[in-house]
Scaffold this active site. Structure first.
Site, PDB file in Angstrom:
ATOM      1  CE1 TYR A  78     100.546  32.860 -38.245  1.00 29.43           C
ATOM      2  CE2 TYR A  78     102.063  33.021 -36.397  1.00 29.43           C
ATOM      3  CZ  TYR A  78     101.386  32.252 -37.323  1.00 29.43           C
ATOM      4  OH  TYR A  78     101.528  30.896 -37.335  1.00 29.43           O
ATOM      5  CE1 TYR A  98     100.425  27.934 -35.108  1.00 27.89           C
ATOM      6  CE2 TYR A  98     100.435  28.169 -32.718  1.00 27.89           C
ATOM      7  CZ  TYR A  98     100.973  28.465 -33.951  1.00 27.89           C
ATOM      8  OH  TYR A  98     102.079  29.282 -34.040  1.00 27.89           O
ATOM      9  CG  ASP A 132     100.758  22.123 -27.482  1.00 30.01           C
ATOM     10  OD1 ASP A 132     101.022  22.880 -26.526  1.00 30.01           O
ATOM     11  OD2 ASP A 132     100.829  22.483 -28.673  1.00 30.01           O
ATOM     12  CE  LYS A 158     100.881  30.456 -26.398  1.00 31.96           C
ATOM     13  NZ  LYS A 158     101.190  31.610 -27.210  1.00 31.96           N
TER      14      LYS A 158
HETATM   15  C1  LIG Z   1      98.875  25.115 -28.089  1.00 29.50           C
HETATM   16  C2  LIG Z   1     100.100  25.824 -28.574  1.00 29.50           C
HETATM   17  N1  LIG Z   1     101.209  25.131 -28.801  1.00 29.50           N
HETATM   18  C3  LIG Z   1     102.349  25.711 -29.218  1.00 29.50           C
HETATM   19  C4  LIG Z   1     102.390  27.068 -29.438  1.00 29.50           C
HETATM   20  C5  LIG Z   1     103.661  27.708 -29.934  1.00 29.50           C
HETATM   21  O1  LIG Z   1     104.233  28.475 -28.910  1.00 29.50           O
HETATM   22  P1  LIG Z   1     105.316  29.601 -29.252  1.00 29.50           P
HETATM   23  O2  LIG Z   1     104.599  30.667 -29.984  1.00 29.50           O
HETATM   24  O3  LIG Z   1     105.809  30.039 -27.906  1.00 29.50           O
HETATM   25  O4  LIG Z   1     106.384  28.957 -30.053  1.00 29.50           O
HETATM   26  C6  LIG Z   1     101.245  27.848 -29.215  1.00 29.50           C
HETATM   27  C7  LIG Z   1     101.259  29.304 -29.445  1.00 29.50           C
HETATM   28  O5  LIG Z   1     100.264  29.967 -29.468  1.00 29.50           O
HETATM   29  C8  LIG Z   1     100.071  27.199 -28.764  1.00 29.50           C
HETATM   30  O6  LIG Z   1      98.933  27.884 -28.561  1.00 29.50           O
END
Ligand SMILES: Cc1ncc(COP(=O)(O)O)c(C=O)c1O
Length: 437
Positions: free
Chosen positions: A19, A146, A250, A279
């Site tokens: 990014y 996202y 998610d 995370k």
């Molecule tokens: C809600 C959500 N889902 C999925 C992801 C994607 O995770 P990764 O960057 O570990 O692939 C993120 C990343 O910020 C996220 O905030």
């Protein structure tokens, strides 16, 4: 050449950052070590990390308990193929997660990061339909959601606007408006009613073709820390139950205490069919994720033919080092009373947000657990708003790692952050609002 300069020059020659517009971005900041909420730069400067290094660092950098667990595991078993084999850290972690997750979320599928956790959830939903003889090919999401950067996750998050260059690679998803809200929002009920009414229409028209609804519960992170109310999620869940449309939460960002409870779904009193976690899963030490589903979803994959099995796996599935880190991190929630720490952070956020409400160039104040955010009133809004880089530079000058999402200023600190460190962040936000336009 100093160590700092050597690192920057080698980086500039060989590395491509995420990014980042490499042509115009300032030099990356070499970091030598971390402790608690502090990052130590190669140039002697320190930075207080108030965004948990892209929302992953829960208990603090280089936490000795997690570091030791990884080292011990590395000396015992660093990796083993996870098809046809298993190991103690994965088994114990799966059992512990099942105990802590609500309802019967009890079948744990491991992958590597947030994006792949989401891919697995989407694939579970599609194949469950096929295995049950149903033709469910659509997905429903929220505008602004996202979910990651792999193709399925990008498709689900295409309404976030991040992925315009990849449009030809993505599959179609349907999206409802997200009833984003903030303190003293007079329109919240009208926004929720509209989304619920659109959901009802959608289920009437497409309920039988839809495999799953994918949701970032309580807060959409990357699109600007946009909050919705738990009662809205509950109402949505009641409408979805019994339709055959799976709910996939998610919780890659919201999991492990970010919103004040261990999982955001607890506040909405909802047990989704599938939950994606990453995370903070490993305390932010190792790239690992899990997609956990109910026994009922799992049962749909049982059969005599391989065709019914979930054909998904990664080389490092359930890597023992990641599992050991996750187990140590879970322990810390008890030994360090982490949820109490989060409540203390939430109290400071609330007090300091309220203090800023008189500022004319800020609005949409919101706080949820360890997260607090406000929007700057600027001509250009969104992720590419020109005020974003100015704010970031202002905070870095002050030794603070705060990365606004365009015009959205937010704090999302590691839970070990001290009151003084957090107040420093808020003081700087107040000063930034006074001096940057
Ligand atoms: C809600 C959500 N889902 C999925 C992801 C994607 O995770 P990764 O960057 O570990 O692939 C993120 C990343 O910020 C996220 O905030």
């Amino acid at each position: 050449m100093s160590r700092h300069d050597t690192l920057v020059s080698l980086d500039r020659r060989h590395v491509w950052h995420p990014y980042t517009q490499e042509k115009t971005a300032p030099d990356p900041v070499p970091i030598l070590s971390g402790k608690g909420a502090t990052l130590f730069g190669a140039d002697g400067h320190t930075y207080t990390d108030l965004v948990s290094s892209w929302w992953v660092t829960n208990h603090g950098h280089s936490h000795p308990v997690i570091a030791k667990a990884i080292a011990d595991q590395a000396n015992t078993l660093e990796q083993v193929i996870f098809a046809g084999f298993t190991h103690e850290p994965a088994v114990t972690l799966s059992a512990r997660l099942s105990e802590r997750l609500p309802g019967d979320l009890s079948r744990v599928f491991f992958s590597d990061d947030g994006s792949t956790a989401v891919e697995v959830g989407l694939k579970m939903a599609i194949q469950r339909g096929i295995n049950q003889g149903e033709k469910r090919t659509r997905f429903l999401t929220f505008e602004g959601g996202y979910h990651g950067d792999t193709v399925g996750a990008m498709s689900a998050g295409r309404a976030s606007g991040f992925f315009d260059a990849f449009g030809t690679m993505l599959f179609q998803v349907d999206a409802l408006p997200f009833p984003e809200t903030w303190d003293d929002d007079p329109d919240v009920e009208a926004k929720e009613a509209k989304s619920l009414s659109l959901l009802s229409d959608y289920l009437d028209r497409h309920g039988k073709e839809c495999a799953a609804m994918l949701i970032e519960p309580l807060i959409q992170g990357a699109s600007g820390m946009r909050i919705c109310r738990p009662e809205f999620l509950k109402k949505m869940d009641e409408m979805l139950k019994g339709t055959g449309v799976l709910t996939i939460y998610d919780e890659v960002m919201t999991g492990f205490g970010r919103t004040g409870t261990l999982f955001a779904c607890e506040q909405a009193d909802v047990v989704p069919d599938v939950i994606c976690l990453s995370k903070g899963l490993t305390g932010g030490f190792m790239p690992m994720s899990v997609t956990v589903c109910t026994q009922e979803v799992y049962n749909a994959f049982l059969g005599d033919a391989f065709d019914q099995a979930l054909a998904h796996g990664h080389s490092f599935t359930a890597n023992p080092l990641g599992c050991a880190a996750a187990l140590a991190s879970l322990e810390l929630y008890e030994t360090e009373k982490t949820l109490d720490r989060i409540a203390a952070i939430a109290r400071i956020h609330r007090e300091r947000l309220d203090d800023l409400k008189s500022r004319s160039n800020a609005h949409h104040f919101r706080a949820l657990g360890s997260i607090a955010a406000l929007d700057m009133r600027t001509d250009s809004t969104g992720y590419t708003s020109s005020v974003g880089p100015k704010l970031k530079a202002f905070f870095m000058e002050r030794g603070l790692l705060i990365r606004p999402l365009g015009h959205v200023i937010y704090l999302l600190p590691p839970y070990c952050v001290s009151a003084d460190e957090l107040h420093m962040g808020w003081d700087a936000i107040g000063d930034a609002l006074a001096s940057i336009s």
